[in-house]
Design a protein around this motif. Structure first.
Motif, mmCIF file in Angstrom:
data_model
loop_
_atom_site.group_PDB
_atom_site.id
_atom_site.type_symbol
_atom_site.label_atom_id
_atom_site.label_comp_id
_atom_site.label_asym_id
_atom_site.label_seq_id
_atom_site.Cartn_x
_atom_site.Cartn_y
_atom_site.Cartn_z
ATOM 1 N N PRO A 1 0.824 -1.228 0.000
ATOM 2 C CA PRO A 1 0.000 0.000 0.000
ATOM 3 C C PRO A 1 0.854 1.273 0.000
ATOM 4 O O PRO A 1 0.462 2.277 -0.601
ATOM 5 N N GLU A 2 1.998 1.240 0.631
ATOM 6 C CA GLU A 2 2.865 2.424 0.662
ATOM 7 C C GLU A 2 3.522 2.729 -0.675
ATOM 8 O O GLU A 2 4.172 3.762 -0.826
ATOM 9 N N ASP A 3 3.365 1.850 -1.661
ATOM 10 C CA ASP A 3 3.849 2.141 -3.013
ATOM 11 C C ASP A 3 2.839 2.980 -3.803
ATOM 12 O O ASP A 3 3.137 3.398 -4.922
ATOM 13 N N THR A 4 1.681 3.215 -3.240
ATOM 14 C CA THR A 4 0.662 4.016 -3.907
ATOM 15 C C THR A 4 1.162 5.425 -4.159
ATOM 16 O O THR A 4 1.626 6.112 -3.241
ATOM 17 N N ALA A 5 1.105 5.853 -5.413
ATOM 18 C CA ALA A 5 1.606 7.172 -5.803
ATOM 19 C C ALA A 5 1.371 7.377 -7.294
ATOM 20 O O ALA A 5 1.010 6.430 -8.007
ATOM 21 N N VAL A 6 1.607 8.593 -7.735
ATOM 22 C CA VAL A 6 1.732 8.853 -9.168
ATOM 23 C C VAL A 6 3.194 8.608 -9.528
ATOM 24 O O VAL A 6 4.096 9.152 -8.883
ATOM 25 N N TYR A 7 3.409 7.787 -10.540
ATOM 26 C CA TYR A 7 4.767 7.437 -10.958
ATOM 27 C C TYR A 7 5.123 8.219 -12.217
ATOM 28 O O TYR A 7 4.351 8.245 -13.181
ATOM 29 N N TYR A 8 6.291 8.846 -12.179
ATOM 30 C CA TYR A 8 6.760 9.681 -13.273
ATOM 31 C C TYR A 8 8.045 9.120 -13.881
ATOM 32 O O TYR A 8 8.942 8.668 -13.162
ATOM 33 N N CYS A 9 8.120 9.196 -15.187
ATOM 34 C CA CYS A 9 9.338 8.872 -15.905
ATOM 35 C C CYS A 9 10.136 10.165 -16.096
ATOM 36 O O CYS A 9 9.540 11.242 -16.308
ATOM 37 N N ALA A 10 11.453 10.064 -16.046
ATOM 38 C CA ALA A 10 12.298 11.248 -16.181
ATOM 39 C C ALA A 10 13.564 10.896 -16.941
ATOM 40 O O ALA A 10 13.971 9.730 -16.987
ATOM 41 N N ALA A 11 14.170 11.900 -17.528
ATOM 42 C CA ALA A 11 15.442 11.723 -18.238
ATOM 43 C C ALA A 11 16.392 12.843 -17.841
ATOM 44 O O ALA A 11 15.967 13.960 -17.524
ATOM 45 N N ARG A 12 17.651 12.530 -17.888
ATOM 46 C CA ARG A 12 18.680 13.456 -17.404
ATOM 47 C C ARG A 12 19.748 13.636 -18.465
ATOM 48 O O ARG A 12 20.131 12.670 -19.140
ATOM 49 N N ASN A 13 20.228 14.864 -18.617
ATOM 50 C CA ASN A 13 21.230 15.188 -19.636
ATOM 51 C C ASN A 13 22.646 14.815 -19.244
ATOM 52 O O ASN A 13 23.558 14.930 -20.073
ATOM 53 N N TRP A 14 22.844 14.398 -17.991
ATOM 54 C CA TRP A 14 24.196 14.125 -17.520
ATOM 55 C C TRP A 14 24.283 12.732 -16.942
ATOM 56 O O TRP A 14 23.286 12.134 -16.539
ATOM 57 N N VAL A 15 25.493 12.209 -16.823
ATOM 58 C CA VAL A 15 25.695 10.896 -16.220
ATOM 59 C C VAL A 15 25.521 11.024 -14.710
ATOM 60 O O VAL A 15 25.463 12.120 -14.155
ATOM 61 N N GLY A 16 25.416 9.889 -14.050
ATOM 62 C CA GLY A 16 25.241 9.879 -12.603
ATOM 63 C C GLY A 16 23.815 9.528 -12.228
ATOM 64 O O GLY A 16 22.908 9.608 -13.049
ATOM 65 N N PHE A 17 23.632 9.168 -10.976
ATOM 66 C CA PHE A 17 22.331 8.761 -10.463
ATOM 67 C C PHE A 17 21.897 9.652 -9.302
ATOM 68 O O PHE A 17 21.769 9.192 -8.177
ATOM 69 N N PRO A 18 21.642 10.921 -9.570
ATOM 70 C CA PRO A 18 21.136 11.757 -8.483
ATOM 71 C C PRO A 18 19.716 11.350 -8.120
ATOM 72 O O PRO A 18 18.978 10.802 -8.934
ATOM 73 N N THR A 19 19.354 11.607 -6.885
ATOM 74 C CA THR A 19 18.015 11.233 -6.439
ATOM 75 C C THR A 19 17.101 12.441 -6.266
ATOM 76 O O THR A 19 15.947 12.275 -5.894
ATOM 77 N N LYS A 20 17.595 13.636 -6.533
ATOM 78 C CA LYS A 20 16.760 14.828 -6.451
ATOM 79 C C LYS A 20 16.069 15.072 -7.786
ATOM 80 O O LYS A 20 16.694 15.013 -8.844
ATOM 81 N N SER A 21 14.804 15.396 -7.729
ATOM 82 C CA SER A 21 14.042 15.554 -8.960
ATOM 83 C C SER A 21 14.546 16.727 -9.804
ATOM 84 O O SER A 21 14.454 16.677 -11.037
ATOM 85 N N ASP A 22 15.111 17.750 -9.174
ATOM 86 C CA ASP A 22 15.566 18.896 -9.970
ATOM 87 C C ASP A 22 16.856 18.612 -10.735
ATOM 88 O O ASP A 22 17.331 19.464 -11.482
ATOM 89 N N GLU A 23 17.410 17.433 -10.563
ATOM 90 C CA GLU A 23 18.582 17.017 -11.332
ATOM 91 C C GLU A 23 18.192 16.341 -12.644
ATOM 92 O O GLU A 23 19.069 15.948 -13.409
ATOM 93 N N TYR A 24 16.904 16.208 -12.892
ATOM 94 C CA TYR A 24 16.422 15.589 -14.118
ATOM 95 C C TYR A 24 15.793 16.648 -15.005
ATOM 96 O O TYR A 24 15.174 17.594 -14.513
ATOM 97 N N ASP A 25 15.935 16.486 -16.326
ATOM 98 C CA ASP A 25 15.611 17.557 -17.264
ATOM 99 C C ASP A 25 14.308 17.367 -18.032
ATOM 100 O O ASP A 25 13.772 18.337 -18.566
ATOM 101 N N TYR A 26 13.839 16.150 -18.152
ATOM 102 C CA TYR A 26 12.630 15.870 -18.924
ATOM 103 C C TYR A 26 11.710 15.004 -18.065
ATOM 104 O O TYR A 26 12.175 14.100 -17.369
ATOM 105 N N TRP A 27 10.416 15.272 -18.206
ATOM 106 C CA TRP A 27 9.432 14.577 -17.378
ATOM 107 C C TRP A 27 8.210 14.186 -18.190
ATOM 108 O O TRP A 27 7.804 14.895 -19.115
ATOM 109 N N GLY A 28 7.631 13.063 -17.785
ATOM 110 C CA GLY A 28 6.327 12.694 -18.300
ATOM 111 C C GLY A 28 5.237 13.262 -17.423
ATOM 112 O O GLY A 28 5.516 13.963 -16.440
#
Length: 124
Positions: free
Chosen positions: A88-115
């Motif tokens: 139940p705690e997985d309930t949410a709106v799930y978004y796909c995102a893409a990033r212009n740079w390498v690395g795995f940041p976990t902050k949403s503002d580090e990603y450049d494109y969104w669905g």
């Protein structure tokens, strides 16, 4: 043109599975990193998983490790999120995102494109 389009969300019982898909334009799909985030009501957007362009490296939120798998089909310009043993705690709106740079940041503002997101609801 919307760069990323998610699908596959829905209502599922706890313990069930869903597979989310993210279809991307060629230019967006070629970004170094693509990922999935989720946002529950009243909460901040949360990183879930990410994958490199080659598919050779992945990174996960601790609470989904062993239950979720991110993958991609480069011939179809599509990224997937297979979600098993849903809670139940997985309930949410799930978004796909893409990033212009390498690395795995976990902050949403580090990603450049969104669905626009797809709703996942897990009932107890």
């Amino acid at each position: 043109q919307v760069p990323l389009v998610e699908s596959g969300g829905g209502l599922v019982q706890a313990g069930g599975s869903l597979r989310l898909s993210c279809a991307a334009s060629g230019r967006t799909f070629s970004r170094p990193v693509m990922g999935w985030f989720r946002q529950a009501p009243g909460k901040e957007r949360e990183f879930v998983a990410a994958i490199t362009r080659s598919g050779g490296s992945t990174y996960y939120l601790d609470s989904v490790k062993g239950r979720f798998t991110i993958s991609r089909d480069n011939a179809k310009n599509t990224v997937y999120l297979q979600m098993n043993s849903l809670k139940p705690e997985d309930t949410a709106v799930y978004y796909c995102a893409a990033r212009n740079w390498v690395g795995f940041p976990t902050k949403s503002d580090e990603y450049d494109y969104w669905g626009q997101g797809t709703q996942v609801t897990v009932s107890s």
